[in-house]
Each structure stands twice: as structure tokens, then as C-alpha cells.
Scaffold this motif. Structure first.
Motif, PDB file in Angstrom:
ATOM      1  N   ILE A 135     -71.008  30.941 -65.005  1.00  0.00           N
ATOM      2  CA  ILE A 135     -72.056  31.867 -65.448  1.00  0.00           C
ATOM      3  C   ILE A 135     -71.448  33.009 -66.243  1.00  0.00           C
ATOM      4  O   ILE A 135     -71.967  33.408 -67.299  1.00  0.00           O
ATOM      5  CB  ILE A 135     -72.841  32.416 -64.241  1.00  0.00           C
ATOM      6  CG1 ILE A 135     -73.636  31.303 -63.567  1.00  0.00           C
ATOM      7  CG2 ILE A 135     -73.778  33.551 -64.670  1.00  0.00           C
ATOM      8  CD1 ILE A 135     -74.288  31.712 -62.257  1.00  0.00           C
ATOM      9  N   ASP A 136     -70.337  33.549 -65.766  1.00  0.00           N
ATOM     10  CA  ASP A 136     -69.686  34.658 -66.456  1.00  0.00           C
ATOM     11  C   ASP A 136     -69.267  34.273 -67.870  1.00  0.00           C
ATOM     12  O   ASP A 136     -69.261  35.114 -68.775  1.00  0.00           O
ATOM     13  CB  ASP A 136     -68.458  35.127 -65.667  1.00  0.00           C
ATOM     14  CG  ASP A 136     -68.830  35.875 -64.393  1.00  0.00           C
ATOM     15  OD1 ASP A 136     -69.993  36.325 -64.291  1.00  0.00           O
ATOM     16  OD2 ASP A 136     -67.965  35.999 -63.506  1.00  0.00           O
ATOM     17  N   GLU A 137     -68.914  33.008 -68.066  1.00  0.00           N
ATOM     18  CA  GLU A 137     -68.473  32.559 -69.382  1.00  0.00           C
ATOM     19  C   GLU A 137     -69.615  32.442 -70.387  1.00  0.00           C
ATOM     20  O   GLU A 137     -69.417  32.636 -71.582  1.00  0.00           O
ATOM     21  CB  GLU A 137     -67.769  31.208 -69.267  1.00  0.00           C
ATOM     22  CG  GLU A 137     -66.419  31.270 -68.572  1.00  0.00           C
ATOM     23  CD  GLU A 137     -65.750  29.912 -68.517  1.00  0.00           C
ATOM     24  OE1 GLU A 137     -66.427  28.899 -68.783  1.00  0.00           O
ATOM     25  OE2 GLU A 137     -64.549  29.847 -68.202  1.00  0.00           O
ATOM     26  N   VAL A 138     -70.822  32.120 -69.903  1.00  0.00           N
ATOM     27  CA  VAL A 138     -71.921  31.837 -70.831  1.00  0.00           C
ATOM     28  C   VAL A 138     -73.070  32.841 -70.762  1.00  0.00           C
ATOM     29  O   VAL A 138     -74.027  32.738 -71.530  1.00  0.00           O
ATOM     30  CB  VAL A 138     -72.490  30.420 -70.575  1.00  0.00           C
ATOM     31  CG1 VAL A 138     -71.405  29.372 -70.746  1.00  0.00           C
ATOM     32  CG2 VAL A 138     -73.135  30.309 -69.196  1.00  0.00           C
ATOM     33  N   LYS A 139     -72.984  33.827 -69.879  1.00  0.00           N
ATOM     34  CA  LYS A 139     -74.132  34.718 -69.684  1.00  0.00           C
ATOM     35  C   LYS A 139     -74.484  35.516 -70.936  1.00  0.00           C
ATOM     36  O   LYS A 139     -75.649  35.918 -71.101  1.00  0.00           O
ATOM     37  CB  LYS A 139     -73.894  35.660 -68.509  1.00  0.00           C
ATOM     38  CG  LYS A 139     -72.729  36.627 -68.680  1.00  0.00           C
ATOM     39  CD  LYS A 139     -72.537  37.451 -67.408  1.00  0.00           C
ATOM     40  CE  LYS A 139     -71.394  38.439 -67.525  1.00  0.00           C
ATOM     41  NZ  LYS A 139     -71.200  39.194 -66.256  1.00  0.00           N
ATOM     42  N   GLY A 140     -73.517  35.728 -71.816  1.00  0.00           N
ATOM     43  CA  GLY A 140     -73.802  36.447 -73.054  1.00  0.00           C
ATOM     44  C   GLY A 140     -74.721  35.681 -73.984  1.00  0.00           C
ATOM     45  O   GLY A 140     -75.276  36.249 -74.931  1.00  0.00           O
ATOM     46  N   LEU A 141     -74.896  34.384 -73.732  1.00  0.00           N
ATOM     47  CA  LEU A 141     -75.758  33.544 -74.559  1.00  0.00           C
ATOM     48  C   LEU A 141     -77.174  33.431 -74.011  1.00  0.00           C
ATOM     49  O   LEU A 141     -78.062  32.957 -74.710  1.00  0.00           O
ATOM     50  CB  LEU A 141     -75.163  32.129 -74.669  1.00  0.00           C
ATOM     51  CG  LEU A 141     -73.750  32.004 -75.248  1.00  0.00           C
ATOM     52  CD1 LEU A 141     -73.261  30.563 -75.116  1.00  0.00           C
ATOM     53  CD2 LEU A 141     -73.727  32.445 -76.701  1.00  0.00           C
ATOM     54  N   LEU A 142     -77.364  33.851 -72.776  1.00  0.00           N
ATOM     55  CA  LEU A 142     -78.631  33.598 -72.091  1.00  0.00           C
ATOM     56  C   LEU A 142     -79.544  34.824 -72.068  1.00  0.00           C
ATOM     57  O   LEU A 142     -79.073  35.968 -72.078  1.00  0.00           O
ATOM     58  CB  LEU A 142     -78.357  33.160 -70.657  1.00  0.00           C
ATOM     59  CG  LEU A 142     -77.705  31.784 -70.505  1.00  0.00           C
ATOM     60  CD1 LEU A 142     -77.265  31.560 -69.064  1.00  0.00           C
ATOM     61  CD2 LEU A 142     -78.672  30.685 -70.944  1.00  0.00           C
ATOM     62  N   PRO A 143     -80.856  34.590 -71.992  1.00  0.00           N
ATOM     63  CA  PRO A 143     -81.786  35.716 -71.845  1.00  0.00           C
ATOM     64  C   PRO A 143     -81.583  36.358 -70.481  1.00  0.00           C
ATOM     65  O   PRO A 143     -81.154  35.694 -69.525  1.00  0.00           O
ATOM     66  CB  PRO A 143     -83.164  35.041 -71.957  1.00  0.00           C
ATOM     67  CG  PRO A 143     -82.925  33.620 -71.563  1.00  0.00           C
ATOM     68  CD  PRO A 143     -81.548  33.287 -72.058  1.00  0.00           C
ATOM     69  N   PRO A 144     -81.881  37.644 -70.340  1.00  0.00           N
ATOM     70  CA  PRO A 144     -81.671  38.353 -69.071  1.00  0.00           C
ATOM     71  C   PRO A 144     -82.310  37.667 -67.872  1.00  0.00           C
ATOM     72  O   PRO A 144     -81.708  37.603 -66.796  1.00  0.00           O
ATOM     73  CB  PRO A 144     -82.311  39.721 -69.338  1.00  0.00           C
ATOM     74  CG  PRO A 144     -82.167  39.911 -70.813  1.00  0.00           C
ATOM     75  CD  PRO A 144     -82.376  38.550 -71.398  1.00  0.00           C
TER      76      PRO A 144
END
Length: 252
Positions: free
Chosen positions: A207-216
Motif C-alpha cells: 500500500i505504501d508503494e502505490v498509495k500516491g496513485l490512489l484516491p484518498p
């Protein structure tokens, strides 16, 4: 794919724009592309925590109308009426009846490639394009993306490919809060969480690796699941089993 362009005897360092231009020189005449890089484990730059250059190249080819030929070593351009500069991200295709029962169809399946094209295009898109994609994800498309997340959990174990797990988490995050029954994602996250443990990592790390790509809302939903007690997020709590081994491994 790092390369150096020479101009007037001067070496110019590689940059993404030059690589895009080089690839455009292939797509303009509709040349066939033979892929030299392996397609497993090469879609994500672990050090930079971002999609890899290879991922960028594949998406540029897909956007130009290219499609994989069977064994994923060749891409060829399809004859079609679309303009090459149209966005290829059509979430509406996930409403097609072909995706009925998608979660349980044979793995792998050609449908996986169609969902993967949407997920990887989302991951490499600009923030504004990602926002547009998110706005189209609700109901049936969200359900397909959620199912893809569980399927990628199985693929990741089969292949040891952390990229597959990242794509699964992104798809699950896109579906979070947009499903007809929000509880459906809990089953998927249990499988993804178990898959991460078998690969020697954690769901939180992915999650930490991809959370910047996801909506809040997607990030919040994923994070909430990680807060459950181990017994509450175990696959047994959701009546999911590990079936088979090797290339036959499957969460069911």
C-alpha cells in the motif's frame, strides 16, 4: 531502456521525452515490436517506487493501438478507426457481459489482459486522467477491478511477481467505496494480504508503494483493513483457501 543520442559529436543523456520520441518513430509507420525485456517483474521501479520505463513504453504502444500477440513477446498495431491520440482507458468495457463470473474463470485468461491494460494505464497516467478514470469506476466496473485484485493475488504467488500484487492492490483500491456491496473487497484484501505474506512482504508495504496513485477513499479503505487483528484478516476468517501449488496455485 537507457540510451544516449549523439548530436554534433555531443552526447545527450537519456530522458523520458527522448525515449517517447524514439518509440513514436516505430509506431508512426505501424512497425511490429518485439519485446526483449521480460514482462514479469519489470513494470515497477522498486528504487523509485514508480512505474518503470518499460511500463511507460508498453502503455505508449497500447495507446497507439498496439496489442499483445499471444505469448507477450510481440506487439502489433491493430487496424481500427480510432485516432491514435484518443485515450485507450475505457472503463466502460468492464460492463461487458464477457466479464460475468470473472472472479472464477480460468486463470490466466484473456480477460485479465484487458483489465490489466486499464490498471497499468491508470498507474502511468497524469493525475487529471487518473481522476477521470476514477469517476467512471462504480458498480459493475468496480466489481471487475475487485475480482482482478484477487486474481492477481494468486498470480503473484504463482510467479513470485510483486508487480502483479501491486496491480492487484491498485485495482482493489480503485474499487474501494464504489462496489454495490462494499464487503466484497474484504474477501479480496484477505487474499492479497495472504499473498503478500507468502512473497515475504506485507500488505501495508505494498500500500505504501502505490498509495500516491490512489484516491484518498481508496487508501483509507485499504489502511482500515490493515488495522484488523491478524485473526480477523486471515483468509480462514473469510472462508478462502489456498488451493494447488506452483502454476496451479489459486485462492478460492
Amino acid at each position: 531502456m537507457a540510451w544516449v543520442q549523439k548530436a554534433g559529436g555531443q552526447k545527450q543523456p537519456w530522458n523520458p521525452a527522448k525515449n517517447d520520441a524514439w518509440l513514436q518513430s516505430i509506431t508512426n509507420p505501424r512497425g511490429k515490436v518485439y519485446v526483449g525485456s521480460p514482462t514479469q517483474g519489470t513494470y515497477w521501479n522498486v528504487d523509485r517506487m514508480e512505474p518503470s520505463v518499460f511500463n511507460r513504453e508498453v502503455q505508449q504502444l497500447l495507446q497507439a493501438g498496439y496489442r499483445w500477440e499471444g505469448d507477450e513477446t510481440t506487439l502489433s498495431r491493430q487496424q481500427q478507426g480510432k485516432k491514435s491520440d484518443e485515450t485507450p482507458v475505457r472503463v466502460s468495457i468492464l460492463r461487458d457481459r464477457r466479464f460475468n463470473g470473472y472472479l472464477v474463470v480460468k486463470l490466466p485468461h484473456t480477460l485479465d489482459a484487458e483489465v490489466e491494460a486499464i490498471v497499468t494505464a491508470y498507474m502511468t497516467a497524469s493525475p487529471s486522467v487518473r481522476d477521470a478514470i476514477v469517476s467512471d469506476v462504480h458498480g459493475r466496473p468496480a466489481g471487475v477491478l475487485s475480482a482482478y485484485g484477487q486474481r492477481m493475488a494468486s498470480v503473484a504467488v504463482r510467479t513470485g511477481d510483486i508487480d502483479a500484487l501491486r496491480r492487484g492492490v491498485v485495482a482493489t483500491g480503485l474499487a474501494e467505496g464504489r462496489l454495490d456491496d462494499p464487503r466484497d473487497n474484504l474477501f479480496v484484501l484477505a487474499a492479497v494480504n495472504d499473498s503478500a505474506s507468502l512473497l515475504g512482504t506485507t500488505l501495508q508495504a505494498v500500500i505504501d508503494e502505490v498509495k500516491g496513485l490512489l484516491p484518498p477513499a481508496g487508501v483509507d479503505g485499504l489502511q482500515q483493513f490493515t488495522q484488523y487483528a491478524d485473526s480477523e484478516k486471515a483468509i480462514e476468517a473469510f472462508h478462502i483457501r489456498r488451493c494447488g501449488s506452483g502454476q496451479d496455485f489459486l485462492y478460492a
